[in-house]
Write an enzyme that holds these catalytic residues in place. Structure first.
Site, PDB file in Angstrom:
ATOM      1  N   GLY A   1       0.829  -1.186   0.000  1.00  0.00           N
ATOM      2  CA  GLY A   1       0.000   0.000   0.000  1.00  0.00           C
ATOM      3  C   GLY A   1       0.868   1.243   0.000  1.00  0.00           C
ATOM      4  O   GLY A   1       1.980   1.235   0.523  1.00  0.00           O
ATOM      5  N   ASP A   2       0.372   2.298  -0.618  1.00  0.00           N
ATOM      6  CA  ASP A   2       1.085   3.576  -0.640  1.00  0.00           C
ATOM      7  C   ASP A   2       2.503   3.412  -1.182  1.00  0.00           C
ATOM      8  O   ASP A   2       3.475   3.921  -0.617  1.00  0.00           O
ATOM      9  CB  ASP A   2       1.109   4.177   0.765  1.00  0.00           C
ATOM     10  CG  ASP A   2       1.422   5.665   0.763  1.00  0.00           C
ATOM     11  OD1 ASP A   2       1.244   6.309  -0.289  1.00  0.00           O
ATOM     12  OD2 ASP A   2       1.862   6.182   1.815  1.00  0.00           O
ATOM     13  N   LEU A   3       2.628   2.685  -2.285  1.00  0.00           N
ATOM     14  CA  LEU A   3       3.936   2.435  -2.893  1.00  0.00           C
ATOM     15  C   LEU A   3       4.427   3.698  -3.588  1.00  0.00           C
ATOM     16  O   LEU A   3       3.754   4.238  -4.463  1.00  0.00           O
ATOM     17  CB  LEU A   3       3.820   1.283  -3.892  1.00  0.00           C
ATOM     18  CG  LEU A   3       5.085   0.851  -4.631  1.00  0.00           C
ATOM     19  CD1 LEU A   3       6.176   0.438  -3.662  1.00  0.00           C
ATOM     20  CD2 LEU A   3       4.761  -0.289  -5.594  1.00  0.00           C
TER      21      LEU A   3
ATOM     22  N   CYS B   1      -0.824   7.887  -1.946  1.00  0.00           N
ATOM     23  CA  CYS B   1      -0.366   9.203  -2.359  1.00  0.00           C
ATOM     24  C   CYS B   1      -0.995   9.554  -3.704  1.00  0.00           C
ATOM     25  O   CYS B   1      -0.960   8.741  -4.630  1.00  0.00           O
ATOM     26  CB  CYS B   1       1.162   9.203  -2.453  1.00  0.00           C
ATOM     27  SG  CYS B   1       1.832  10.728  -3.138  1.00  0.00           S
TER      28      CYS B   1
END
Length: 347
Positions: A179-181, A220
């Protein structure tokens, strides 16, 4: 203060310790006064724990002690402290979690075998209300490094990006979706900034089986994939990760995001359209890889296994041959997006 050894929480560890009571982490000066990620950054980004000795002034209390460790909070990384192992003289990073959350936060580590591009847990100390998870220290993150460098030459970008994809592929193999890479999730483990590691797995999603369908809309804005913006529709977590990898690679090579706008609604509109510009100067193989990752149709994107054997890496990584042996080729609506606000736009 008594110490109790508990069952190993992650592979390769010798146990973790429970203390009778927490010793609160006091407000202390940082190990280094230079900010590693504030506004426009210097040309030599460093880590908040990049070797500066522990020091305090007469106007501050000393570092907090948790077991054998001295902790100093990092003002630019909430919930993270630099730590000094007083028994071994080793510098580490410490992440602090509520006791009710820490086991879930680190559960993914028990599923992964050791990998050179994923940071390992070194120790865990449990207090009454907090868990202190100790990891290797780092020497700055990729977001800071790329921003200070403006953009990276292809030979350097290929070496670093191969390490990024290797870590993501390793996670995908055991059913872990990141997640949120984003670039900030990868940090340098050496002062020469040649070795990258995924800095944590706290935001990952663990699959129950082969199905990688997801509904979460956390991430993001600059890295979110078009299908996530549809809202209320499930999407492939692995394909969403490969889109984020495409954004990372584009930013490394070009020095700015492929889709960027200060207004979130306009940004998401650009991402939905999926149109971006490839500047002159990129090699044909780099263009090919970017176009194979930043595709609106998730099913048309390369998998991480396929990325690792892409011709762009030929001659640019030391481990390409080994990777080819390991890889088995058989193998939000906008208002609902939970946005990270700390990811400033590249100019």
């Amino acid at each position: 203060m008594s110490v109790q050894l508990l069952q190993n929480p992650v592979p390769g560890r010798h146990g973790h310790k429970r203390f009778d009571a927490d010793e609160p982490v006091t407000s202390c000066p940082r190990l280094s006064e230079s900010s590693a990620d504030a506004g426009l950054l210097s040309s030599s980004p460093g880590s908040p724990v990049s070797g500066a000795p522990l020091s305090v002034t007469s106007t501050h209390q000393g570092p907090a002690r948790i077991g054998q460790y001295l902790l100093v909070p990092l003002t630019d990384r909430p919930g993270v402290h630099s730590a000094l192992d007083m028994d071994r003289g080793e510098e580490l990073l410490c992440k602090v979690f509520d006791m009710g959350q820490y086991q879930e936060k680190i559960r993914a580590y028990s599923m992964l075998s050791s990998h050179k591009n994923i940071i390992q847990i070194k120790d865990i100390v449990l207090g009454e209300s907090k868990a202190y998870v100790f990891q290797e220290k780092d020497f700055g993150d990729m977001h800071t490094f790329v921003k200070s460098s403006k953009r990276l030459p292809e030979d350097l970008a290929s070496k670093l990006f191969h390490q990024v994809v290797s870590a993501v592929y390793h996670c995908h193999q055991v059913g872990i979706i990141l997640g949120d890479l984003k670039l900030r999730k990868f940090v340098f483990s050496d002062e020469k900034r040649a070795q990258l590691k995924l800095e944590g797995l706290e935001d990952c999603h663990i699959l129950r089986g082969e199905d990688d369908s997801m509904f979460e809309t956390h991430g993001c804005p600059a890295y979110v994939s078009p299908e996530i913006l549809n809202g209320g529709v499930c999407y492939s977590g692995k394909h969403a990760n490969t889109w984020s990898l495409g954004v990372m690679l584009y930013t490394m090579l070009v020095g700015r995001y492929p889709f960027h706008d200060p207004d979130p609604a306009t940004l998401f509109s650009k991402i939905r359209r999926g149109t971006y510009c490839l500047p002159d100067g990129l090699s044909l193989r780099a263009r090919c890889l970017l176009r194979s990752l930043l595709r609106k149709d998730p099913g048309e994107r390369l998998t991480t296994a396929e990325v690792l054997i892409h011709p762009w890496f030929n001659g640019n990584t030391q481990d390409t041959g080994k990777a080819e042996q390991e890889v088995n080729l058989g193998e939000q609506t906008v208002p609902q997006i939970e946005m990270e606000q700390d990811e400033d736009f590249f100019s």
